[in-house]
Design an enzyme around this catalytic site. Sequence first.
Site, PDB file in Angstrom:
ATOM      1  N   LYS A   1     -27.481  45.883 -82.032  1.00 20.72           N
ATOM      2  CA  LYS A   1     -28.352  45.012 -81.223  1.00 20.72           C
ATOM      3  C   LYS A   1     -29.507  44.464 -82.062  1.00 20.72           C
ATOM      4  CE  LYS A   1     -31.772  46.743 -78.346  1.00 20.72           C
ATOM      5  NZ  LYS A   1     -32.998  45.994 -78.596  1.00 20.72           N
ATOM      6  N   ASN A   2     -30.173  45.349 -82.805  1.00 22.36           N
ATOM      7  CA  ASN A   2     -31.372  44.910 -83.520  1.00 22.36           C
ATOM      8  C   ASN A   2     -31.070  44.076 -84.762  1.00 22.36           C
ATOM      9  OD1 ASN A   2     -32.822  46.139 -81.539  1.00 22.36           O
ATOM     10  ND2 ASN A   2     -33.583  47.842 -82.798  1.00 22.36           N
TER      11      ASN A   2
ATOM     12  N   ARG B   1     -37.923  41.614 -75.974  1.00 20.06           N
ATOM     13  CA  ARG B   1     -38.898  41.583 -77.050  1.00 20.06           C
ATOM     14  C   ARG B   1     -38.436  40.691 -78.221  1.00 20.06           C
ATOM     15  NH1 ARG B   1     -44.157  42.564 -78.294  1.00 20.06           N
ATOM     16  NH2 ARG B   1     -44.288  42.781 -80.539  1.00 20.06           N
TER      17      ARG B   1
ATOM     18  N   CYS C   1     -38.897  46.378 -73.573  1.00 20.54           N
ATOM     19  CA  CYS C   1     -39.251  47.712 -73.102  1.00 20.54           C
ATOM     20  C   CYS C   1     -40.760  47.908 -73.123  1.00 20.54           C
ATOM     21  CB  CYS C   1     -38.607  48.772 -73.999  1.00 20.54           C
ATOM     22  SG  CYS C   1     -36.824  48.891 -73.784  1.00 20.54           S
TER      23      CYS C   1
ATOM     24  N   ARG D   1     -47.828  46.173 -77.486  1.00 16.49           N
ATOM     25  CA  ARG D   1     -46.918  45.580 -78.470  1.00 16.49           C
ATOM     26  C   ARG D   1     -47.489  44.228 -78.889  1.00 16.49           C
ATOM     27  NH1 ARG D   1     -40.667  46.859 -76.929  1.00 16.49           N
ATOM     28  NH2 ARG D   1     -40.405  46.565 -79.165  1.00 16.49           N
ATOM     29  N   PRO D   2     -48.576  44.239 -79.667  1.00 20.90           N
ATOM     30  CA  PRO D   2     -49.205  42.978 -80.059  1.00 20.90           C
ATOM     31  C   PRO D   2     -48.351  42.197 -81.057  1.00 20.90           C
ATOM     32  CG  PRO D   2     -50.294  44.825 -81.150  1.00 20.90           C
ATOM     33  CD  PRO D   2     -49.231  45.412 -80.269  1.00 20.90           C
ATOM     34  N   ILE D   3     -48.722  40.929 -81.291  1.00 21.21           N
ATOM     35  CA  ILE D   3     -47.999  40.114 -82.283  1.00 21.21           C
ATOM     36  C   ILE D   3     -48.963  39.594 -83.349  1.00 21.21           C
ATOM     37  CG2 ILE D   3     -46.001  39.447 -80.875  1.00 21.21           C
ATOM     38  CD1 ILE D   3     -47.484  36.844 -80.196  1.00 21.21           C
ATOM     39  N   ASP D   4     -50.077  40.322 -83.520  1.00 19.63           N
ATOM     40  CA  ASP D   4     -51.090  39.868 -84.480  1.00 19.63           C
ATOM     41  C   ASP D   4     -50.561  39.781 -85.911  1.00 19.63           C
ATOM     42  OD1 ASP D   4     -50.946  42.703 -84.040  1.00 19.63           O
ATOM     43  OD2 ASP D   4     -52.656  42.953 -85.373  1.00 19.63           O
ATOM     44  N   LEU D   5     -49.646  40.681 -86.286  1.00 21.02           N
ATOM     45  CA  LEU D   5     -49.151  40.664 -87.672  1.00 21.02           C
ATOM     46  C   LEU D   5     -48.244  39.459 -87.912  1.00 21.02           C
ATOM     47  CD1 LEU D   5     -48.379  44.481 -88.096  1.00 21.02           C
ATOM     48  CD2 LEU D   5     -50.478  43.225 -88.612  1.00 21.02           C
TER      49      LEU D   5
ATOM     50  N   ASP E   1     -36.495  55.038 -82.013  1.00 21.52           N
ATOM     51  CA  ASP E   1     -35.481  54.800 -80.973  1.00 21.52           C
ATOM     52  C   ASP E   1     -34.610  56.034 -80.717  1.00 21.52           C
ATOM     53  OD1 ASP E   1     -36.532  52.275 -81.119  1.00 21.52           O
ATOM     54  OD2 ASP E   1     -34.609  51.246 -81.060  1.00 21.52           O
TER      55      ASP E   1
ATOM     56  N   ILE F   1     -45.001  55.564 -83.859  1.00 18.39           N
ATOM     57  CA  ILE F   1     -44.784  54.110 -83.899  1.00 18.39           C
ATOM     58  C   ILE F   1     -45.330  53.407 -82.655  1.00 18.39           C
ATOM     59  CG2 ILE F   1     -43.060  52.263 -84.170  1.00 18.39           C
ATOM     60  CD1 ILE F   1     -43.212  54.081 -86.611  1.00 18.39           C
TER      61      ILE F   1
ATOM     62  N   ARG G   1     -28.856  46.530 -71.485  1.00 16.92           N
ATOM     63  CA  ARG G   1     -29.447  45.638 -72.491  1.00 16.92           C
ATOM     64  C   ARG G   1     -28.994  46.004 -73.894  1.00 16.92           C
ATOM     65  NH1 ARG G   1     -35.159  46.287 -72.896  1.00 16.92           N
ATOM     66  NH2 ARG G   1     -34.646  45.093 -74.733  1.00 16.92           N
TER      67      ARG G   1
HETATM   68  C1  UD1 Z   1     -38.193  46.807 -83.473  1.00 14.52           C
HETATM   69  C2  UD1 Z   1     -36.960  47.192 -82.692  1.00 14.52           C
HETATM   70  C3  UD1 Z   1     -37.230  48.421 -81.844  1.00 14.52           C
HETATM   71  C4  UD1 Z   1     -37.759  49.554 -82.704  1.00 14.52           C
HETATM   72  C5  UD1 Z   1     -38.961  49.071 -83.527  1.00 14.52           C
HETATM   73  C6  UD1 Z   1     -39.464  50.111 -84.516  1.00 14.52           C
HETATM   74  C7  UD1 Z   1     -35.811  45.096 -82.334  1.00 14.52           C
HETATM   75  C8  UD1 Z   1     -35.370  44.055 -81.375  1.00 14.52           C
HETATM   76  N1  UD1 Z   1     -36.573  46.085 -81.847  1.00 14.52           N
HETATM   77  O1  UD1 Z   1     -39.205  46.466 -82.525  1.00 14.52           O
HETATM   78  O2  UD1 Z   1     -36.003  48.833 -81.231  1.00 14.52           O
HETATM   79  O3  UD1 Z   1     -38.172  50.610 -81.858  1.00 14.52           O
HETATM   80  O4  UD1 Z   1     -38.597  47.909 -84.283  1.00 14.52           O
HETATM   81  O5  UD1 Z   1     -38.435  50.498 -85.385  1.00 14.52           O
HETATM   82  O6  UD1 Z   1     -35.474  45.056 -83.501  1.00 14.52           O
HETATM   83  N2  UD1 Z   1     -47.312  46.018 -84.203  1.00 14.52           N
HETATM   84  C9  UD1 Z   1     -48.593  45.501 -84.233  1.00 14.52           C
HETATM   85  N3  UD1 Z   1     -48.751  44.150 -84.437  1.00 14.52           N
HETATM   86  C10 UD1 Z   1     -47.670  43.316 -84.616  1.00 14.52           C
HETATM   87  C11 UD1 Z   1     -46.366  43.866 -84.583  1.00 14.52           C
HETATM   88  C12 UD1 Z   1     -46.221  45.226 -84.377  1.00 14.52           C
HETATM   89  O7  UD1 Z   1     -49.586  46.215 -84.076  1.00 14.52           O
HETATM   90  O8  UD1 Z   1     -47.883  42.115 -84.807  1.00 14.52           O
HETATM   91  C13 UD1 Z   1     -47.129  47.463 -83.940  1.00 14.52           C
HETATM   92  C14 UD1 Z   1     -46.408  47.679 -82.598  1.00 14.52           C
HETATM   93  O9  UD1 Z   1     -47.313  47.634 -81.513  1.00 14.52           O
HETATM   94  C15 UD1 Z   1     -45.812  49.057 -82.792  1.00 14.52           C
HETATM   95  C16 UD1 Z   1     -45.458  49.059 -84.289  1.00 14.52           C
HETATM   96  O10 UD1 Z   1     -46.248  48.025 -84.893  1.00 14.52           O
HETATM   97  O11 UD1 Z   1     -46.755  50.038 -82.517  1.00 14.52           O
HETATM   98  C17 UD1 Z   1     -43.991  48.828 -84.581  1.00 14.52           C
HETATM   99  O12 UD1 Z   1     -43.602  47.554 -84.114  1.00 14.52           O
HETATM  100  P1  UD1 Z   1     -42.435  46.710 -84.794  1.00 14.52           P
HETATM  101  O13 UD1 Z   1     -41.970  47.373 -86.040  1.00 14.52           O
HETATM  102  O14 UD1 Z   1     -42.915  45.295 -84.873  1.00 14.52           O
HETATM  103  O15 UD1 Z   1     -41.304  46.830 -83.707  1.00 14.52           O
HETATM  104  P2  UD1 Z   1     -40.501  45.668 -82.988  1.00 14.52           P
HETATM  105  O16 UD1 Z   1     -40.124  44.620 -83.960  1.00 14.52           O
HETATM  106  O17 UD1 Z   1     -41.220  45.287 -81.739  1.00 14.52           O
END
Ligand code: UD1
Length: 415
Positions: free
Chosen positions: A22-23, A92, A116, A121-125, A304, A326, A396
Site C-alpha cells: 500500500k505505502n 493521508r 488514520c 500529522r502536520p505537513i510543515d516539513l 505500523d 513516531i 483501506r
Molecule cells: C507514512 C506511512 C505510514 C507510516 C509512517 C511512518 C504512507 C501512506 N504512510 O506516513 O503508514 O506509519 O510513514 O513510517 O506511506 N511529521 C511532521 N511534519 C511533517 C511530516 C511528518 O512533524 O511535515 C511527523 C508526523 O507527525 C509523525 C512523523 O513525522 O509524527 C512521521 O511521519 P511521516 O514519516 O511523514 O509519516 P507519513 O508519511 O504520514
Amino acid sequence: MGAYRIIGGRPLEGAVAIHGAKNSVLPILAATLVCGGQYTIDNCPEISDVETAFEILRSLGCTARREGARAFVDTGAAEEREIPEELMRKMRAAIIFLGALLARFGTARLSAPGGCVLGQRPIDLHILGLRLMGADCEYDGETLRCKGDRLRGCTVALPFPSVGATENLLLAALACEGETTICNAAREPEIGDLIGFLCACGAKIDGAGTSVLRVDGGKPLHGTKYTVMPDRMEAATYLAAAAATRGRLVLQGAEPAHLRAVTETLERGGCEIARRPGEIIVRCDRLTAVSPIITAPYDGFPTDAQAPVMAAMATAEGVSVFEETIFSDRMRHVPALRAMGARITATERHAVVTGVRGLHGAEVEATDLRGGAAMVIAALRAEGESRITKTEHMERGYASFVRSLRACGAQIEST
Ligand code: UD1
C-alpha cells in the site's frame, strides 16, 4: 458500516500470499501524474486506498482502471490542478499529489489530508522543502496553495526523516532546474520502490536506501511498466497473527530483508522463523515477552507493526514495554485489547503489557488501520466470539483479509 464476526481460539495454519505494498503503490500512483504518460502497474493491491488514488487521478482528468492485480493509468489528459476535498479527506497519502501537481503544472491547491488518526500529522516539513525549491506555499491549516513555475535545485535537510515529505520532495525535485539533495531522507523500502519507479520513467536519482538522495532535475520522463514491492506491513500483521495464535504460516512473496526488526523481535519471543528469497515461514509454539519494543524510522521497529505485535504480546509469558516514538497518539487500540482481557496500561506513547493466559471475545470498534488489525489478531486468539465494527479501516490497507485468514483456518466472516 462493515463488521467482522470472529470465533477465536484456533492456531492459524497455512500459506498467505502477500500483496503489493500500500505505502508504495500510493506514492507511485501519485507519481504517474508528474509526466503525462501511460503506465502499467503490476502487483497493485485491491484495497480501498488504491480506489481513492484512482478517483483522485480521474478527478484530475486521467484514466485509471484495474484488471485484477494490474492497474492501467494514463495521465496524458490531466488538466485539473485541484483535488476535491472529499477525496483528500479519505487518506493521508493524498498529500503526495502535492509534489506531483507542482512538478507537472507548477501549481497545486489541496485541502488537509485525512487518513488514520494517530495524533498530530502536520505537513510543515513538506512545505519547508518546497519553499527551499522556490515554491510559494500558503497553508492556513485547511487549504494549501502552492505555486512554483520555476523550481530550482537546492539542499533540503529534513529535521526528521518523514516518509511523506521525502516522497513529495522527490517528486517536486524532478521539475527543479539542477540538482536537489535531500539530507536525512526517509530510508523506508517504499521510498526505494518509488525511486525505482521514477528511474524506470527516466529520472536520475542517486542514493536509494540511504539518507542522502540526489535528484538530477529536468530530465525528460515517460510512461513505464512497473511491479510494486511486497507489503511488509501486511506481512508483519500475519507474522503477529501466527505468534498470537501459536500457529504456523508461510508468507509467500514477503521480502525477509524488509522485515528484520519484526522477525528478530518475534524470534526473541520464541518464534521460529525461516527466511528464503521471497518467503518467510513462521512457527510459534510458545511466546515469551520481549521488551522494550521501541518504534523508530527504518530500519528500526516499524510503528505500523506496533499494534499487531502488541496483540500477540498480550498473551506472551512476562511483561513487554512498548514505546511509540513516531506518532503522538498511536495507542488507540489498547482499550479494545483490554476489553478482550488483555492486561495493558498505557499513556500516549507507552504501554506496559503483562501477558495473560487467554483472551475472551468482545465487541469492539476498529480505531484505525493497524489498530483494527491488532483487534482482529486478538480476536483470533480469544476464546469465544468477537465482533469488530468499522472494518472500513482494514479494507483501506489489507487485500483479501478475510479470505486469507479463512484459508488458514480462521473462523472469520464479514457481516
Ligand atoms: C507514512 C506511512 C505510514 C507510516 C509512517 C511512518 C504512507 C501512506 N504512510 O506516513 O503508514 O506509519 O510513514 O513510517 O506511506 N511529521 C511532521 N511534519 C511533517 C511530516 C511528518 O512533524 O511535515 C511527523 C508526523 O507527525 C509523525 C512523523 O513525522 O509524527 C512521521 O511521519 P511521516 O514519516 O511523514 O509519516 P507519513 O508519511 O504520514
